[in-house]
Write a protein that holds these residues in place. Sequence first.
Motif, PDB file in Angstrom:
ATOM      1  N   GLN A 156      54.055  29.890  45.332  1.00 39.99           N
ATOM      2  CA  GLN A 156      53.740  29.766  43.912  1.00 39.99           C
ATOM      3  C   GLN A 156      52.470  28.940  43.690  1.00 39.99           C
ATOM      4  N   TRP A 157      52.352  27.884  44.478  1.00 39.26           N
ATOM      5  CA  TRP A 157      51.139  27.079  44.348  1.00 39.26           C
ATOM      6  C   TRP A 157      49.897  27.868  44.788  1.00 39.26           C
ATOM      7  N   MET A 158      50.055  28.628  45.837  1.00 44.17           N
ATOM      8  CA  MET A 158      48.928  29.438  46.300  1.00 44.17           C
ATOM      9  C   MET A 158      48.554  30.499  45.266  1.00 44.17           C
ATOM     10  N   SER A 159      49.580  31.067  44.605  1.00 43.54           N
ATOM     11  CA  SER A 159      49.303  32.051  43.557  1.00 43.54           C
ATOM     12  C   SER A 159      48.583  31.401  42.381  1.00 43.54           C
ATOM     13  N   ALA A 160      49.022  30.184  42.046  1.00 45.64           N
ATOM     14  CA  ALA A 160      48.398  29.482  40.921  1.00 45.64           C
ATOM     15  C   ALA A 160      46.946  29.115  41.224  1.00 45.64           C
ATOM     16  N   LEU A 161      46.721  28.770  42.490  1.00 41.07           N
ATOM     17  CA  LEU A 161      45.364  28.374  42.870  1.00 41.07           C
ATOM     18  C   LEU A 161      44.484  29.566  43.245  1.00 41.07           C
ATOM     19  N   GLY A 162      45.104  30.767  43.298  1.00 50.13           N
ATOM     20  CA  GLY A 162      44.337  31.946  43.706  1.00 50.13           C
ATOM     21  C   GLY A 162      43.170  32.241  42.780  1.00 50.13           C
ATOM     22  N   GLY A 163      43.406  32.090  41.469  1.00 50.40           N
ATOM     23  CA  GLY A 163      42.333  32.349  40.512  1.00 50.40           C
ATOM     24  C   GLY A 163      41.170  31.394  40.686  1.00 50.40           C
ATOM     25  N   TRP A 164      41.496  30.118  40.921  1.00 55.34           N
ATOM     26  CA  TRP A 164      40.433  29.133  41.140  1.00 55.34           C
ATOM     27  C   TRP A 164      39.692  29.415  42.440  1.00 55.34           C
ATOM     28  N   ALA A 165      40.449  29.818  43.453  1.00 49.94           N
ATOM     29  CA  ALA A 165      39.802  30.130  44.731  1.00 49.94           C
ATOM     30  C   ALA A 165      38.858  31.326  44.577  1.00 49.94           C
ATOM     31  N   ALA A 166      39.311  32.330  43.796  1.00 49.89           N
ATOM     32  CA  ALA A 166      38.458  33.500  43.571  1.00 49.89           C
ATOM     33  C   ALA A 166      37.178  33.107  42.841  1.00 49.89           C
ATOM     34  N   MET A 167      37.321  32.172  41.892  1.00 43.99           N
ATOM     35  CA  MET A 167      36.137  31.725  41.160  1.00 43.99           C
ATOM     36  C   MET A 167      35.172  30.990  42.087  1.00 43.99           C
ATOM     37  N   VAL A 168      35.753  30.159  42.972  1.00 42.63           N
ATOM     38  CA  VAL A 168      34.911  29.419  43.914  1.00 42.63           C
ATOM     39  C   VAL A 168      34.126  30.378  44.801  1.00 42.63           C
ATOM     40  N   VAL A 169      34.783  31.480  45.198  1.00 41.67           N
ATOM     41  CA  VAL A 169      34.111  32.466  46.045  1.00 41.67           C
ATOM     42  C   VAL A 169      33.111  33.289  45.241  1.00 41.67           C
ATOM     43  N   ALA A 170      33.460  33.594  43.981  1.00 41.24           N
ATOM     44  CA  ALA A 170      32.630  34.493  43.177  1.00 41.24           C
ATOM     45  C   ALA A 170      31.338  33.834  42.707  1.00 41.24           C
ATOM     46  N   ILE A 171      31.398  32.560  42.369  1.00 39.70           N
ATOM     47  CA  ILE A 171      30.215  31.899  41.807  1.00 39.70           C
ATOM     48  C   ILE A 171      29.025  31.929  42.766  1.00 39.70           C
ATOM     49  N   PRO A 172      29.186  31.555  44.047  1.00 35.74           N
ATOM     50  CA  PRO A 172      28.024  31.660  44.949  1.00 35.74           C
ATOM     51  C   PRO A 172      27.516  33.097  45.087  1.00 35.74           C
ATOM     52  N   THR A 173      28.464  34.061  45.059  1.00 32.88           N
ATOM     53  CA  THR A 173      28.058  35.465  45.163  1.00 32.88           C
ATOM     54  C   THR A 173      27.220  35.883  43.962  1.00 32.88           C
ATOM     55  N   ILE A 174      27.668  35.466  42.767  1.00 29.30           N
ATOM     56  CA  ILE A 174      26.929  35.805  41.549  1.00 29.30           C
ATOM     57  C   ILE A 174      25.542  35.163  41.569  1.00 29.30           C
ATOM     58  N   ILE A 175      25.496  33.904  41.994  1.00 29.65           N
ATOM     59  CA  ILE A 175      24.200  33.218  42.069  1.00 29.65           C
ATOM     60  C   ILE A 175      23.279  33.923  43.056  1.00 29.65           C
ATOM     61  N   TYR A 176      23.856  34.323  44.192  1.00 27.20           N
ATOM     62  CA  TYR A 176      23.054  35.003  45.214  1.00 27.20           C
ATOM     63  C   TYR A 176      22.534  36.346  44.700  1.00 27.20           C
TER      64      TYR A 176
END
Length: 228
Positions: free
Chosen positions: A51-71
């Motif tokens: 459950q904690w991993m599911s809750a943090l999944g969205g934040w983890a996706a954002m952490v991964v997505a932001i550098p990609t978007i910047i790149y």
Amino acid sequence: MMKDKPDDLGYWAGWFAAFAIAAIFFIYIVWQNQTLRQIACDAGENDCFRQWMSALGGWAAMVVAIPTIIYLAKQVRDGDRHHRINAAFTHRRQRLLAASVSKYCITLKETTEYKLEFLSAENEEFRTDDVLDNVNHVLELLAATPLKVFENEIFTPTISVDFIVARIQRNKAKLDSQGSPELLDEEILHSLKINLAAVVRYADGIQRNCDAFLNETAAFVFNDELHD
């Protein structure tokens, strides 16, 4: 010279990686510590970690997505800059040609207008040799290579310079056949004036298209921004 940190992708990627490692380490510490685990999870929960991993999944996706978007944004910006530089190189020679031809057409137009005015004078009887000098001068001006290059690469007029030259050369051939002592035939004079008027219109049209081309390609001129 070093780039500013806000524009350095490696700088931000390093921070994102550091935060991600810190988050993973924090979850590990919480999971290993019984007291902290009891705070984070109810005693009867069997799937607390999931459950904690599911809750943090969205934040983890954002952490991964932001550098990609910047790149990707940086790639788009660099691609646009590369395109502008290539376009500037492509148009550089053509712009120099257009600027040169524009100035040349002013001379061609003014010279031909002067000769046309001379041949249109009333109560004048022109001898063949008087007119031949003027005709040869106009033909020399029309023989300029940049005019043909401009027609081939940038703008194709309705009536080309070669067509006008051919018509004036026919006038010249008739003048040559008359012989210099004779007075100029009125029919030849009339035809010659029509062709000289065509030269004036041609020069005016080419000049306007040169100026239009320079205006249309002004955005591709090298400037300080392209060299940053």
